[in-house]
Design an enzyme around this catalytic site. Sequence first.
Site, short mmCIF file in Angstrom:
data_model
loop_
_atom_site.label_atom_id
_atom_site.label_comp_id
_atom_site.label_asym_id
_atom_site.label_seq_id
_atom_site.Cartn_x
_atom_site.Cartn_y
_atom_site.Cartn_z
N CYS A 82 -1.39 -2.61 10.14
CA CYS A 82 -2.65 -1.67 10.96
C CYS A 82 -3.49 -2.14 10.19
CB CYS A 82 -1.51 -0.78 11.02
SG CYS A 82 -2.48 0.77 12.19
N HIS A 169 3.35 -1.94 13.54
CA HIS A 169 4.51 -1.50 11.68
C HIS A 169 6.14 -2.12 12.43
CE1 HIS A 169 2.17 0.97 11.21
NE2 HIS A 169 1.44 2.17 11.86
N GLU A 171 7.87 -2.37 9.81
CA GLU A 171 8.25 -1.49 9.10
C GLU A 171 9.83 -0.44 9.60
OE1 GLU A 171 5.63 -1.33 9.20
OE2 GLU A 171 4.76 0.65 8.17
#
Length: 512
Positions: A82, A169, A171
């Site tokens: 990002c 993202h 994660e």
Amino acid sequence: MHEEKILVIDYGSQYTQLIARRIRENNTYCEVLQPESINKKNAFNNAIGVILSGGPNSVTNDNTYDLPDILFKNNIPILGICFGMQLICKKFNGTIQESTSREYGKAELKVIKDVKIFEGVDKSIEAWMSHGDSVTKSPDNFSVIASTNKKGLSAIKSNEKEIYGIQFHPEVTHTLDKGKIIYNFVNNICKSSGNWTTKNIIDNQISAIRNEVKDDHVILGLSGGVDSSVAAAIIHKAISKQLTCIFIDNGLLRLNEKNQVEEGFKDFKNIKIIYVDSSKLFLNRLKDIIDPEEKRKVIGKTFIDVFQSEAKKIKKAKWLAQGTIYPDVIESAASSDKAHLIKSHHNVGGLPKNINIKLLEPLRELFKDEVRKLGIDLGIKPKLINRHPFPGPGLAVRILGEVREDYADILRNADDIFIKMLHDKNLYNKISQAFTVFMPVKSVGVTGDGRSYGNVVTLRAVKTIDFMTAKPFDFPFDFLEEVSTKIINNVPEISRVCLDISSKPPATIEWE
Ligand code: XMP
């Protein structure tokens, strides 16, 4: 010193710690570093990879976080997520388009190129986006490796080096890559040896504790919480009788707390735990105090007084052990203007600076889930390890207004019914934190033939990853009805049970 590590540079993303945990889940040690520390000597010693986190800032009108050359000096693999991707683009002359609105939510990601980072990832997956600015032109000598139907480029890779940028993202669990992207980065690109395992952590800590403490004695304030319990367990394993734990009952503990601790440590032969009942002293000092901060201060000060006087009795004590864990360390390192959501830490404990004692913090590199795994491996009973967090000032933050013994007793009984029922209905482990709050107001009820005035309690249960943001737990209505009836029937002082359905923010988890 760790043989190898991955660095996570924290640009203020709410997901930074999550990135770090995902790396650790791949049996790899990692450290969170503030951008100001990139230039520090030794910061990159033994680094096998770097992840640049997301963040709330914009690279278009601010040069504060421009990436320094040193980051690229040794050809360490780099993954920008990002905002991290935008920093990479800026460094290598890509185009970033400023935006006033955020793109937030799911997007369909199409993998365009077969590259290591997407090994084992389906050609088309759902990915989680949360960004304002977008990269609209790939930097010099980079290729686009994935895209979505949304604006901007979704993933890029250097044509020559192991430098990757991804706009989504990986994660968060909403990105359906089955954890492969971080797995690939850590294992196939950074080539981690994967030796950050519970067994190795325990072995290394035990020798570190023995080397540091030698023949000295260690004291530890055992609270019944996970962190101090696991710290006690590992130190006990390392130096056995040289450890003395002090458990202070401040009158603000949950029902049967002492028994829970005794039960939790049942299998620890020869562990020395001194139980001190100071509840009268704490409650006397809290009399007439209604200001929440003042309550915390009084409890903190009293704890130190009691702990110090107990510690003095242990003549050879040179060390004070604390269950500090990694998020505490990261949060105190993050500068306050960058970390947008900081958990307030007001832990009771510790000793004044003027006392001549050294600190032993065997868990300071570990996340909570790692601490829990360690605890189980060390032989603490799972019921103690899997308990929800309980704040240092205890029930004082859950009794609004003045803290009184009778209020604490009522609250303890109601809370015990709530928590037991959560266990019975298999809900306890689905909730991050649940408890009962005591309101010092009276409300009318009917008991038998007459009207009665009783106190009100509120049930609070939240789901959260990091306790910085939280959502109320969505209870089945049957459960709520049953637990409320049970509390009112069994705790005669209570006439009414309410449910707190606020999120954090804007509310906090505790009521104070
Ligand atoms: P709040 O109420 O700030 O709480 O949303 C976030 C988390 O922190 C816990 N908490 C504490 N934990 N000592 C602690 O160890 C404290 O003084 C303290 N105050 C709040 C709270 O229970 C929740 O998990």
